[in-house]
Motif scaffolding. Structure first.
Motif, PDB file in Angstrom:
ATOM      1  N   LEU A 339       0.853  -1.182   0.000  1.00 44.68           N
ATOM      2  CA  LEU A 339       0.000   0.000   0.000  1.00 44.68           C
ATOM      3  C   LEU A 339       0.887   1.230   0.000  1.00 44.68           C
ATOM      4  O   LEU A 339       1.541   1.549   0.988  1.00 44.68           O
ATOM      5  CB  LEU A 339      -0.902   0.006   1.238  1.00 44.68           C
ATOM      6  N   VAL A 344      -2.451   0.263  -4.610  1.00 44.73           N
ATOM      7  CA  VAL A 344      -2.094  -1.101  -4.226  1.00 44.73           C
ATOM      8  C   VAL A 344      -1.254  -1.653  -5.365  1.00 44.73           C
ATOM      9  O   VAL A 344      -1.728  -1.753  -6.503  1.00 44.73           O
ATOM     10  CB  VAL A 344      -3.342  -1.976  -4.016  1.00 44.73           C
ATOM     11  N   THR A 353      -4.675  -1.712  -8.055  1.00 45.37           N
ATOM     12  CA  THR A 353      -5.811  -0.792  -8.049  1.00 45.37           C
ATOM     13  C   THR A 353      -5.384   0.491  -7.355  1.00 45.37           C
ATOM     14  O   THR A 353      -4.332   0.539  -6.715  1.00 45.37           O
ATOM     15  CB  THR A 353      -7.048  -1.408  -7.358  1.00 45.37           C
ATOM     16  N   PHE A 357      -8.672   3.191   0.606  1.00 42.26           N
ATOM     17  CA  PHE A 357      -9.361   2.000   1.086  1.00 42.26           C
ATOM     18  C   PHE A 357      -9.266   1.907   2.607  1.00 42.26           C
ATOM     19  O   PHE A 357      -8.227   2.218   3.193  1.00 42.26           O
ATOM     20  CB  PHE A 357      -8.743   0.739   0.475  1.00 42.26           C
ATOM     21  N   VAL A 360      -7.713  -3.510   2.932  1.00 41.11           N
ATOM     22  CA  VAL A 360      -6.987  -4.165   1.848  1.00 41.11           C
ATOM     23  C   VAL A 360      -6.346  -5.409   2.440  1.00 41.11           C
ATOM     24  O   VAL A 360      -5.505  -5.317   3.331  1.00 41.11           O
ATOM     25  CB  VAL A 360      -5.893  -3.260   1.228  1.00 41.11           C
ATOM     26  N   GLU A 361      -6.769  -6.579   1.973  1.00 43.50           N
ATOM     27  CA  GLU A 361      -6.213  -7.804   2.544  1.00 43.50           C
ATOM     28  C   GLU A 361      -6.239  -8.931   1.523  1.00 43.50           C
ATOM     29  O   GLU A 361      -7.089  -8.967   0.625  1.00 43.50           O
ATOM     30  CB  GLU A 361      -6.980  -8.226   3.797  1.00 43.50           C
ATOM     31  N   ILE A 368      -6.958 -10.241  -3.853  1.00 38.89           N
ATOM     32  CA  ILE A 368      -6.874  -9.185  -2.848  1.00 38.89           C
ATOM     33  C   ILE A 368      -8.237  -8.512  -2.732  1.00 38.89           C
ATOM     34  O   ILE A 368      -8.809  -8.074  -3.734  1.00 38.89           O
ATOM     35  CB  ILE A 368      -5.803  -8.155  -3.243  1.00 38.89           C
ATOM     36  N   LYS A 369      -8.747  -8.462  -1.506  1.00 37.49           N
ATOM     37  CA  LYS A 369     -10.011  -7.781  -1.232  1.00 37.49           C
ATOM     38  C   LYS A 369      -9.703  -6.363  -0.799  1.00 37.49           C
ATOM     39  O   LYS A 369      -8.845  -6.130   0.051  1.00 37.49           O
ATOM     40  CB  LYS A 369     -10.774  -8.528  -0.131  1.00 37.49           C
ATOM     41  N   ALA A 370     -10.399  -5.408  -1.374  1.00 33.52           N
ATOM     42  CA  ALA A 370     -10.188  -4.005  -1.013  1.00 33.52           C
ATOM     43  C   ALA A 370     -11.526  -3.282  -1.045  1.00 33.52           C
ATOM     44  O   ALA A 370     -12.394  -3.585  -1.866  1.00 33.52           O
ATOM     45  CB  ALA A 370      -9.202  -3.342  -1.974  1.00 33.52           C
ATOM     46  N   ARG A 389     -16.602  -3.073  -6.526  1.00 36.80           N
ATOM     47  CA  ARG A 389     -16.800  -2.737  -5.099  1.00 36.80           C
ATOM     48  C   ARG A 389     -18.289  -2.534  -4.817  1.00 36.80           C
ATOM     49  O   ARG A 389     -18.782  -1.424  -4.784  1.00 36.80           O
ATOM     50  CB  ARG A 389     -16.005  -1.475  -4.758  1.00 36.80           C
TER      51      ARG A 389
END
Length: 875
Positions: A339, A344, A353, A357, A360-361, A368-370, A389
């Motif tokens: 980050l 990201v 992306t 956020f 972000v994980e 990757i979920k954000a 999203r």
């Protein structure tokens, strides 16, 4: 006689000639006066008198173009004007001269022809259909209006095709009129419509057939994307390999490559690696990427920008970032992404992306979920957006599909982002091969293959009939609904239908308790036993049942004969079953050995009390006891020894504790006494085989493997230090002894810990030091406190604190960093440290920072002002 005044005006304009005495001249004169009937009579006579008569044909053509006449005919007018043109060259020069004098000459004929052509064109325009224009172009092929007629014909034909609006209609148009200006538009519409029509079922086979039949289609990319998403919906590595093999030049090949690499890395430990890395260059590139993703990173700050270092001090990213996550300041960054500057990025520097956020994980599999404000999306670490999203939460289930949530409802999306099931269920979970859906407190199940088939437009049918599903060790499932149960095998076929019953696994078969007794369901034949048993006992090896008034016993696995007509049966454990008949009892061992005993004898098992839920025959002994004797057997039915006096207690697989008249000792499995029966208590053996013994309130120790005894004289029980020494307490102080109780390290320390095979860490009067085993020689400097950085079989590393500052001490490398620093942080991992050591020069308000590797070698040095140091310091 009727006069046609409108025509008279037209005729005056069109023809100007002197009237002559011949018939054509008279006819022309009559026409000029508007006496059409007389003119027609004269013309007919003239044509009958002279076959070659351009003037007469011309006049007759004129008469046929008078639209007020009932015999108005453009076609006849054309016939006669064309005849006039044909006749003219047949006249002699003298005849032509006379005709000219009478007002009949070729240019006049051409004017009439053009007029006839125009009238024919206007007729076609009035009709306005393709047939009319094509008839005009065919009949009046040399008319100057033919190009315009063709244009209008094409326009009408295209309009007709547009009204039908099918690919067949547009195909007929551009094939019939290849020169039409609408052909490009027709072809474009054809391509759209034929793609939509031939793939309207949205099935894999349709998209594949379309590309096979129309390889040059402009919709190739869209078709390949659909094929890719459908083929890989189950997220199986083989599907990506098949796609790349079938479509080696596809624009989706790189995505397939990136996806399989991430999946192979995360879930399959690169099992498929060699199959998608055909060249050495590709392998080298991916090997470098694998190495890059397997190392941690640490940040550095330089020229008001952040960068990142590898563990060896090499720069991965130079100082180019204005901001980084504050979590990175303490180093050991192992995530697949970074980050930085509201971006990201991946470890290759590619932007995954951008934006601000809250979350972000990594959710596994290279995904990757954000998101922010409670709305989440998913991106692949290679930079592809997978899901927008718009979801409340997203997770990866079983490394296969994405669980998507909106509100309280859950659905599924493929790894490539295709929505398979919109959020509509209360929850979705995975147990082995079973994908379980929960709705209104009821459960249904299916498998990954059927879920993935939704992408191929196949309907998913779920039956919500279960209140609970319980996975069994072999992968089968028990389904519950009220008092009813059923068995579903790992292939999701119902083996035992739902019914009021209780079902128990019994080896490869099933024991089914029904309202009136027990029956066996045989898995191989899928049939029940003929007999119904009122009482049953069973475990994985034995089955005992009561039929009428008698019991029977069988060893289920060994296929030994069934023992019938028993008074009773009892299953001791997996290895031993007891049967009783009349006054005789028999212990049946799993290997077929039998031991008889009298019905009144006491039979019991001695076992490891810490292995109750983890059966092991090596931790069990069978004891048959009567008033005179105790016989001890192994779980194979071998008589180990007999004991006439005292009781027994399990100690280890090879030793038992004997207690007689309040005193305890130890015997081995032959009955030989290895420790005298004189102690007040004997504890359980630890993992190293060390047993605590108690006598007169003092602790000693006995080592089972060596037989070494440390006599009871200590205040606390001895603890294993290494394979030669014990640590214990005497007169309030701690020291070391050998297994026989001989003092090695004097009892004068508060604490003692292992450092190496020949050195110990010992605390005395609040200070720790590294000393020899006998305490006579001290190494390095004493330290006040320490923090363990690493502690394994290879090396022990401590961050130590002295009055002079912090340092690092290693059992392998000695003093790594002298204890002279104001602060010291390990920015690396436990296994591969990288130290951030700081000295504060108060007079100049400078902070001197050294980055050092695991051996203390400096890899980067910097000096910071206070405000700069705050931006890189790990809090």
């Amino acid at each position: 006689m009727k006069m046609h005044k409108p025509f008279l005006l037209v005729l005056t304009v069109l023809i100007s000639f002197s009237l002559h005495a011949d018939k054509n001249k008279k006819a022309a004169k009559a026409l000029a006066k508007g006496d059409v009937d007389k003119a027609r009579e004269i013309v007919i006579e003239s044509l009958q008198d002279d076959i070659v008569n351009p003037g007469g044909n011309y006049l007759y053509s004129l008469i046929y173009t008078i639209d007020s006449l009932p015999d108005y005919s453009i076609d006849s007018a054309q016939k006669y004007i064309l005849a006039a043109r044909v006749d003219w060259p047949l006249l002699t020069e003298k005849e032509q001269g006379k005709s000219v004098k009478n007002g009949f000459y070729p240019s006049l004929f051409e004017v009439q022809k053009e007029r006839v052509d125009s009238l024919a064109f206007l007729r076609a325009v009035a009709q306005g259909d393709v047939v009319a224009y094509e008839s005009f172009m065919r009949q009046f092929a040399d008319a100057d209006k033919v190009p315009l007629a063709r244009t209008k014909r094409d326009s009408v034909a295209f309009s007709d095709a547009s009204e039908v609006n099918t690919w067949q209609a547009y195909q007929r148009f551009y094939e019939a009129y290849p020169e039409a200006e609408q052909v490009p538009e027709a072809q474009e519409r054809y391509k759209v419509l034929i793609f939509n029509d031939l793939t309207k079922d949205r099935k894999l086979s349709s998209f594949k057939d379309f590309l096979r039949n129309f390889p040059a289609t402009p919709f190739r990319k869209e078709a390949e994307e659909q094929i890719f998403e459908i083929m890989t919906a189950a997220n199986e590595p083989e599907s990506y390999l098949r796609f790349m093999a079938e479509y080696p030049n596809s624009h989706m090949k790189k995505r397939a490559f990136d996806f399989i690499f991430a999946i192979d890395q995360a879930a399959y430990n690169f099992q498929y690696y060699s199959r998608y890395t055909p060249t050495r260059a590709i392998q080298d590139s991916l090997d470098n990427l694998r190495k890059l993703e397997n190392i941690y990173l640490v940040p550095f700050y330089e020229n008001e920008k952040y960068g990142f270092l590898k563990p060896n001090g090499a720069v991965l990213f130079g100082p180019t970032f204005s901001s980084i996550s504050t979590d990175y300041l303490c180093g050991d960054i192992v995530s697949e992404f970074l980050l930085v500057d509201d971006k990201v990025i991946n470890r290759q520097g590619g932007i995954i992306t951008e934006g601000e956020f809250d979350v972000v994980e990594s959710i596994g599999g290279g995904l990757i979920k954000a998101g922010s404000e409670g709305k989440m999306g998913v991106w692949h670490k290679s930079g592809y957006q997978i899901l927008p999203r718009q979801y409340d939460d997203i997770s990866l289930l079983d490394s296969r599909l994405l669980l998507i949530s909106k509100g309280e409802k859950a659905g599924l999306a493929s790894y490539n982002g295709r929505i398979l099931i919109a959020p509509q269920y209360d929850d979705i979970t995975v147990e082995g091969q079973f994908w379980i859906f929960i709705k209104d407190d009821l459960l249904a199940f299916t498998n990954i293959k059927k879920i993935a088939a939704i992408a191929n437009q196949e309907e998913l049918k779920l039956s919500f009939v279960y209140e609970e599903l319980e996975k069994l060790p072999n992968g089968d499932m028990i389904g519950y609904n009220g008092d009813s149960e059923c068995i579903i095998d790992k292939n999701q076929e119902v083996v035992i239908p739902m019914g009021v019953q209780n079902i128990y696994p019994m080896g490869d078969n099933w024991l089914v308790k029904q309202p009136f007794g027990y029956r066996i369901f045989y898995n191989d034949t899928r049939k029940y036993s003929d007999n119904l048993f009122p009482e049953v006992e069973f475990n994985s090896q034995w089955l005992a049942w009561k039929s009428d008034t008698a019991w029977a016993l069988v060893n289920k696995q060994s296929a030994r004969g069934i023992i019938f007509r028993l008074d009773s049966a009892k299953l001791i454990n997996e290895d031993v079953a007891l049967t009783f008949k009349d006054l005789k009892g028999t212990a049946h061992f799993y290997n077929g050995t039998r031991v008889d005993f009298t019905k009144g004898d006491k039979v019991y098992v001695l076992g490891d009390p810490y292995r109750k839920d983890n059966y092991d025959s090596k931790s069990q002994f069978l004891v048959i006891e009567n008033s005179k004797l105790k016989k001890v057997y192994s779980m194979q039915g071998k008589l180990l020894f007999e004991l006439k006096q005292g009781s027994l207690r399990y100690l280890s697989p090879n030793y038992l504790v004997v207690e007689n008249r309040g005193k305890q000792g130890i015997v081995d499995t032959t009955g030989k006494q290895t420790l005298a029966i004189k102690y007040d208590g004997i504890g359980q053996a630890d993992a190293e085989g060390l047993v605590t013994v108690l006598l007169d309130g003092k602790f000693g120790s006995y080592h089972l493997a060596t037989g070494a005894l440390a006599a009871p004289k200590y205040e606390t029980r001895a603890r294993y230090f290494n394979d030669q020494l014990l640590t214990t307490t005497l007169k309030g102080a701690t020291g070391l002894t050998n297994f026989e109780g001989k003092t090695v390290l004097p009892f004068e320390y508060e604490k003692v810990q292992v450092w190496t095979d020949s050195l110990v860490m010992a605390q005395k009067e609040g200070l720790w030091s590294i000393t020899s085993l006998d305490g006579k020689k001290t190494y390095y400097m004493p330290f006040i406190n320490f923090q363990v950085v690493k502690d394994d079989n290879e090396e022990k590393i401590l961050k130590i604190y002295t009055n002079d500052g912090y340092g690092v001490l290693s059992s392998k490398n000695g003093v790594v960093l002298a204890p002279t620093y104001n602060d010291l942080v390990n920015l690396g991992s436990d296994t591969l440290p990288l130290y951030f050591a700081e000295k504060h020069v108060r007079e100049a308000e400078f902070y001197v920072v050294v980055y050092a590797d695991a051996k203390g070698n400096p890899i980067k040095s910097q000096a910071f002002r206070g405000e700069e140091y705050d931006k890189i310091f790990c809090q």
